[in-house]
Design a protein around this motif. Structure first.
Motif, mmCIF file in Angstrom:
data_model
loop_
_atom_site.group_PDB
_atom_site.id
_atom_site.type_symbol
_atom_site.label_atom_id
_atom_site.label_comp_id
_atom_site.label_asym_id
_atom_site.label_seq_id
_atom_site.Cartn_x
_atom_site.Cartn_y
_atom_site.Cartn_z
ATOM 1 N N SER A 48 15.202 -13.466 -11.019
ATOM 2 C CA SER A 48 15.866 -13.381 -12.319
ATOM 3 C C SER A 48 14.965 -13.954 -13.412
ATOM 4 C CB SER A 48 17.191 -14.145 -12.282
ATOM 5 O OG SER A 48 18.064 -13.587 -11.323
ATOM 6 N N HIS A 49 14.241 -15.006 -13.088
ATOM 7 C CA HIS A 49 13.265 -15.589 -14.012
ATOM 8 C C HIS A 49 12.216 -14.547 -14.413
ATOM 9 C CE1 HIS A 49 9.242 -17.981 -13.888
ATOM 10 N NE2 HIS A 49 9.598 -17.840 -15.139
ATOM 11 N N TYR A 50 11.688 -13.786 -13.440
ATOM 12 C CA TYR A 50 10.688 -12.756 -13.736
ATOM 13 C C TYR A 50 11.262 -11.688 -14.669
ATOM 14 C CZ TYR A 50 8.732 -14.708 -9.386
ATOM 15 O OH TYR A 50 8.264 -15.539 -8.395
ATOM 16 N N LEU A 51 12.494 -11.285 -14.408
ATOM 17 C CA LEU A 51 13.110 -10.213 -15.200
ATOM 18 C C LEU A 51 13.356 -10.655 -16.642
ATOM 19 C CD1 LEU A 51 15.596 -8.961 -12.468
ATOM 20 C CD2 LEU A 51 13.684 -7.646 -13.419
ATOM 21 N N ILE A 52 13.823 -11.886 -16.816
ATOM 22 C CA ILE A 52 14.046 -12.397 -18.172
ATOM 23 C C ILE A 52 12.729 -12.487 -18.923
ATOM 24 C CG2 ILE A 52 14.759 -14.438 -19.476
ATOM 25 C CD1 ILE A 52 16.904 -14.918 -17.337
ATOM 26 N N TRP A 53 11.684 -12.941 -18.249
ATOM 27 C CA TRP A 53 10.356 -13.064 -18.854
ATOM 28 C C TRP A 53 9.853 -11.718 -19.345
ATOM 29 C CZ3 TRP A 53 6.195 -14.635 -21.079
ATOM 30 C CH2 TRP A 53 5.790 -15.961 -21.041
ATOM 31 N N MET A 54 9.956 -10.705 -18.488
ATOM 32 C CA MET A 54 9.439 -9.376 -18.841
ATOM 33 C C MET A 54 10.216 -8.728 -19.975
ATOM 34 S SD MET A 54 8.423 -7.423 -15.318
ATOM 35 C CE MET A 54 9.854 -7.980 -14.396
ATOM 36 N N ALA A 55 11.506 -8.988 -20.014
ATOM 37 C CA ALA A 55 12.367 -8.310 -20.987
ATOM 38 C C ALA A 55 11.992 -8.651 -22.422
ATOM 39 C CB ALA A 55 13.829 -8.651 -20.715
ATOM 40 N N ILE A 70 2.096 -8.724 -19.796
ATOM 41 C CA ILE A 70 1.396 -7.630 -19.120
ATOM 42 C C ILE A 70 2.379 -6.603 -18.583
ATOM 43 C CG2 ILE A 70 -0.124 -7.054 -17.191
ATOM 44 C CD1 ILE A 70 -1.533 -8.522 -19.435
ATOM 45 N N TYR A 71 3.492 -7.070 -18.038
ATOM 46 C CA TYR A 71 4.464 -6.148 -17.436
ATOM 47 C C TYR A 71 5.526 -5.665 -18.418
ATOM 48 C CZ TYR A 71 2.676 -7.243 -12.753
ATOM 49 O OH TYR A 71 1.899 -7.378 -11.637
ATOM 50 N N HIS A 72 5.528 -6.209 -19.633
ATOM 51 C CA HIS A 72 6.555 -5.798 -20.605
ATOM 52 C C HIS A 72 6.523 -4.293 -20.884
ATOM 53 C CE1 HIS A 72 9.345 -6.030 -23.962
ATOM 54 N NE2 HIS A 72 8.455 -5.447 -24.734
ATOM 55 N N PRO A 73 5.344 -3.672 -21.059
ATOM 56 C CA PRO A 73 5.342 -2.207 -21.258
ATOM 57 C C PRO A 73 5.973 -1.461 -20.090
ATOM 58 C CG PRO A 73 3.222 -3.139 -21.882
ATOM 59 C CD PRO A 73 3.991 -4.235 -21.201
ATOM 60 N N LEU A 74 5.768 -1.958 -18.863
ATOM 61 C CA LEU A 74 6.388 -1.334 -17.698
ATOM 62 C C LEU A 74 7.906 -1.487 -17.766
ATOM 63 C CD1 LEU A 74 5.019 0.045 -15.247
ATOM 64 C CD2 LEU A 74 5.370 -2.075 -13.971
ATOM 65 N N HIS A 79 13.042 1.163 -18.904
ATOM 66 C CA HIS A 79 14.295 0.713 -19.526
ATOM 67 C C HIS A 79 14.944 -0.419 -18.711
ATOM 68 C CE1 HIS A 79 13.967 4.116 -22.256
ATOM 69 N NE2 HIS A 79 13.799 4.911 -21.215
ATOM 70 N N GLY A 80 14.112 -1.304 -18.171
ATOM 71 C CA GLY A 80 14.621 -2.458 -17.454
ATOM 72 C C GLY A 80 15.207 -2.164 -16.092
ATOM 73 N N ASP A 81 15.023 -0.942 -15.586
ATOM 74 C CA ASP A 81 15.568 -0.589 -14.274
ATOM 75 C C ASP A 81 14.842 -1.391 -13.190
ATOM 76 O OD1 ASP A 81 15.744 0.958 -11.671
ATOM 77 O OD2 ASP A 81 17.127 2.131 -12.890
ATOM 78 N N ILE A 82 15.566 -2.284 -12.511
ATOM 79 C CA ILE A 82 14.962 -3.192 -11.533
ATOM 80 C C ILE A 82 14.369 -2.416 -10.365
ATOM 81 C CG2 ILE A 82 15.412 -5.104 -9.963
ATOM 82 C CD1 ILE A 82 17.671 -5.964 -11.864
ATOM 83 N N SER A 83 15.082 -1.418 -9.899
ATOM 84 C CA SER A 83 14.593 -0.632 -8.766
ATOM 85 C C SER A 83 13.278 0.064 -9.092
ATOM 86 C CB SER A 83 15.649 0.394 -8.351
ATOM 87 O OG SER A 83 15.167 1.213 -7.301
ATOM 88 N N LEU A 85 11.123 -0.807 -11.415
ATOM 89 C CA LEU A 85 10.088 -1.831 -11.579
ATOM 90 C C LEU A 85 9.513 -2.234 -10.222
ATOM 91 C CD1 LEU A 85 11.717 -4.108 -14.302
ATOM 92 C CD2 LEU A 85 9.523 -2.930 -14.517
ATOM 93 N N ARG A 86 10.378 -2.410 -9.254
ATOM 94 C CA ARG A 86 9.916 -2.768 -7.919
ATOM 95 C C ARG A 86 9.090 -1.641 -7.306
ATOM 96 N NH1 ARG A 86 15.722 -5.077 -5.683
ATOM 97 N NH2 ARG A 86 15.648 -7.156 -6.657
#
Length: 622
Positions: A48-55, A70-74, A79-83, A85-86
């Motif tokens: 969850s920490h990683y996701l908040i950081w990237m958002a 670095i991962y923010h453009p991804l 559109h923040g889709d976790i699946s 992103l993984r």
């Protein structure tokens, strides 16, 4: 016994091709297996920490790692889709690992005359893909943390730098120029992930370049210029100023110092953490790999066929493990599985170097200085990736276990070049693949801070601002639904600032789309946690602090005390009221590490403007 005499019989060659085809199929199925499970589970702490950081990384003015940028453009692309992103993370790691393995064969196999031995032949490309399967151990070390993070960025950066090092040469050519540029780009990305690892990488590359006969000051300047250009550009994009960017790094280092969690103790030698059971398996796998390699390298037909036959059994065993997990859990892996089990991959280098020690007097096992330098480079890369971590360096380094495997394969390259046989690689490569598949099943059986196998997950739920659909177990899905519903009923609106006082992890904030102020994870439980949180919040506007809701967990031993609000002129007793108390079943708490059943949401009482003025006055008086 003589080894690796060219065979005129076609039957061993056919068997070799069949084994390679089977192993390649295992790699493909394993990749699909991982991509399919990218929808499963989520961790309430690190992930969850990683996701908040990237958002939204720009709201945090200090940081040592810049992986969020670095991962923010991804994150924006998907559109923040976790699946997704993984899945992107999995494909990036595997693709880079495959390219590295191809370039590795190109750099270590000398002047292949046979078409089947050339680095760009179909067998060698397939071997490279099978070898790259070991990169999936990254997803095993901590039990399936597939979301992009600073750890994945370090791995990807080192893969890029390694491709560059193998391509670079002291002469000017297109591939050499590309190599030097990739060294610079990889060094820059390593710095963006973890500056301590970047410093260690620079030192090791500076040692390896002369040893491999590739040192050229003029071409080295290409790598340095590339790294500097990318660093200045990224500093401008992130902070609009290189000076401000440097202050960001200084602030991040100071926060780490205040936390006092052990990261500053960088120069240390950690123990190889393995229990009796792991050591037993390590010895067992090492003996098996050595024996099968010994047989496969024999010139005697019966010995060669026996070795290749056992290698085929190893490849088929990988298929069995995957199908057993998907159809029925025939391999019951106990809950005692832990990150120490990833040390099993060390069986590959142990067996390889034992094989070399036994046959080192053979003329076709003369490893050149260049090859020894490459072996040294890959052997230390996992420790470079771990340098600066407060985790055990062996365990942390195992995230990049592929490098240990490549350091082992260097031993076989002189024999391949001299005898024109690539079959000697099959036992080590296929064994590494088998160990990887075994560890992947274990990771899916006991995913990180989710002590329930993925195969038992059956509940689909949308999480976060972007409503990413994930498959979770029933009780965890119920927790998220309860959190979202209760917060909404209490009047909480998405994007509202929130202080996570639990110290446990920001998963609840991510679920309700709260704006985590100060830092994505205000971690508790350390002697310096409160001082670090104060340092972070000193950089947050008084408007956000005064209007922030509080997530309180009075029973959590990692909790942050509400009294730290006094530092900003705020009174918890007089200035906040409880909006709601979350109802959480004890079973859910026990199974998922969720904060206690007394988890509460508190909201600031009006007037907010008075709190803002008090906060600003307090700061002016400091």
């Amino acid at each position: 016994m003589n080894f690796l005499k060219p065979s005129t019989n076609n039957s061993p060659r056919i068997l070799e091709v069949f084994i390679l085809a089977t192993a390649a199929l295992v790699t493909l199925i394993t990749l699909i297996w991982l991509l399919a499970h990218s929808r499963y589970g989520i961790d309430l702490t690190d992930e969850s920490h990683y996701l908040i950081w990237m958002a939204n990384p720009w709201i945090y003015p200090v940081s040592v790692t810049q992986f969020g940028f670095i991962y923010h453009p991804l994150h924006r692309l998907f559109h923040g889709d976790i699946s997704l992103l993984r899945q992107a993370n999995i494909l990036i790691i595997f693709s880079l690992a495959w390219v590295l393995c191809v370039v590795f064969f190109r750099a270590t196999v000398d002047d292949a005359q046979e078409k089947t031995l050339s680095w760009h032949s179909l067998p060698m490309l397939a071997l490279a893909g099978v070898t790259a399967t070991c990169s999936f151990i990254y997803f095993c070390t901590y039990g399936w943390l597939a979301t992009p993070s600073y750890n994945s960025l370090i791995f990807q950066a080192l893969l890029i730098a390694s491709i560059g090092l193998l391509l670079a040469d002291k002469t000017v050519s297109l591939s050499s120029i590309i190599g030097w540029i990739l060294i610079g780009a990889g060094g820059w990305l390593t710095f963006m992930a973890k500056p301590t690892s970047a410093a260690a990488l620079a030192l090791v590359i500076s040692i390896c370049l002369p040893l491999t006969g590739k040192f050229n000051l003029r071409l080295l300047s290409v790598a340095v210029l590339t790294a500097i250009t990318l660093l200045i550009t990224s500093a401008w994009v992130i902070d609009g100023s290189f000076i401000v960017f440097i202050n960001r790094l200084k602030g991040g280092v100071e926060a780490i110092r205040l936390l006092d969690a052990g990261q500053m103790n960088m120069f240390r030698i950690d123990k190889l953490l393995t229990g009796d059971k792991e050591r037993g398996f390590l010895v067992f796998f090492s003996v098996i790999i050595f024996a099968v390699t010994w047989l496969a390298a024999s010139e005697q037909r019966i010995g060669m066929l026996t070795g290749l036959g056992f290698t085929l059994v190893l490849a088929i065993t990988s298929l069995f493990i995957i199908s057993a997990y998907s159809l029925y859990p025939l391999l019951q892996i106990s809950e005692t599985y832990g990150s120490h089990s990833v040390m099993l991959i060390l069986a590959v280098p142990l067996s390889a170097y034992t094989f070399y020690f036994v046959l080192r007097r053979k003329p076709f096992y003369k490893v050149s200085n260049n090859q020894w330098a490459i072996a040294f480079y890959f052997a230390v890369l996992p420790h470079i990736s771990a340098f600066g971590s407060n985790n055990n360096y062996w365990v942390q380094g195992s995230l990049t276990s592929l490098f240990w495997v490549l350091a082992a394969l260097v031993i076989f390259m002189p024999a391949i070049s001299a005898r024109g046989h690539w079959k000697i690689l099959l036992p080590a490569v296929v064994s590494g693949q088998l160990i990887t598949v075994f560890l992947l099943q274990a990771a899916m059986e006991w995913p990180y801070r989710q002590p329930q196998p993925f195969r038992q997950y059956d509940n689909v739920i949308a999480i976060g601002k972007d409503s990413s659909e994930l498959i979770l177990p029933q009780d965890l899905a119920d927790y998220y639904r309860n959190v979202q519903k209760t917060a909404q009923q209490a009047g909480f609106q998405a994007g509202t600032p929130m202080l996570d006082m639990t110290g446990e992890g920001p998963g609840t904030l991510y679920a309700i789309d709260a704006k985590a102020i100060g830092y994505p994870w205000l971690i508790g439980g350390f002697a310096g946690s409160e001082n670090m949180v104060k340092a972070f919040l000193n950089l947050v506007s008084c408007n956000d602090i005064a209007s922030a809701w509080l997530l309180i967990d009075s029973d959590n031993p990692l909790k942050l005390l509400p009294s730290l609000l006094n530092h900003f002129g705020l009174d918890f007793e007089q200035g906040y009221e409880m909006a709601t108390e979350l109802s959480i079943s004890p079973a859910t708490i026990a199974r998922h590490g969720i904060p206690s059943k007394h988890l509460q949401l508190w909201k600031p009482m009006p007037p907010i403007q008075n709190k803002i003025a008090t906060c600003q006055q307090k700061r002016n008086n400091l």
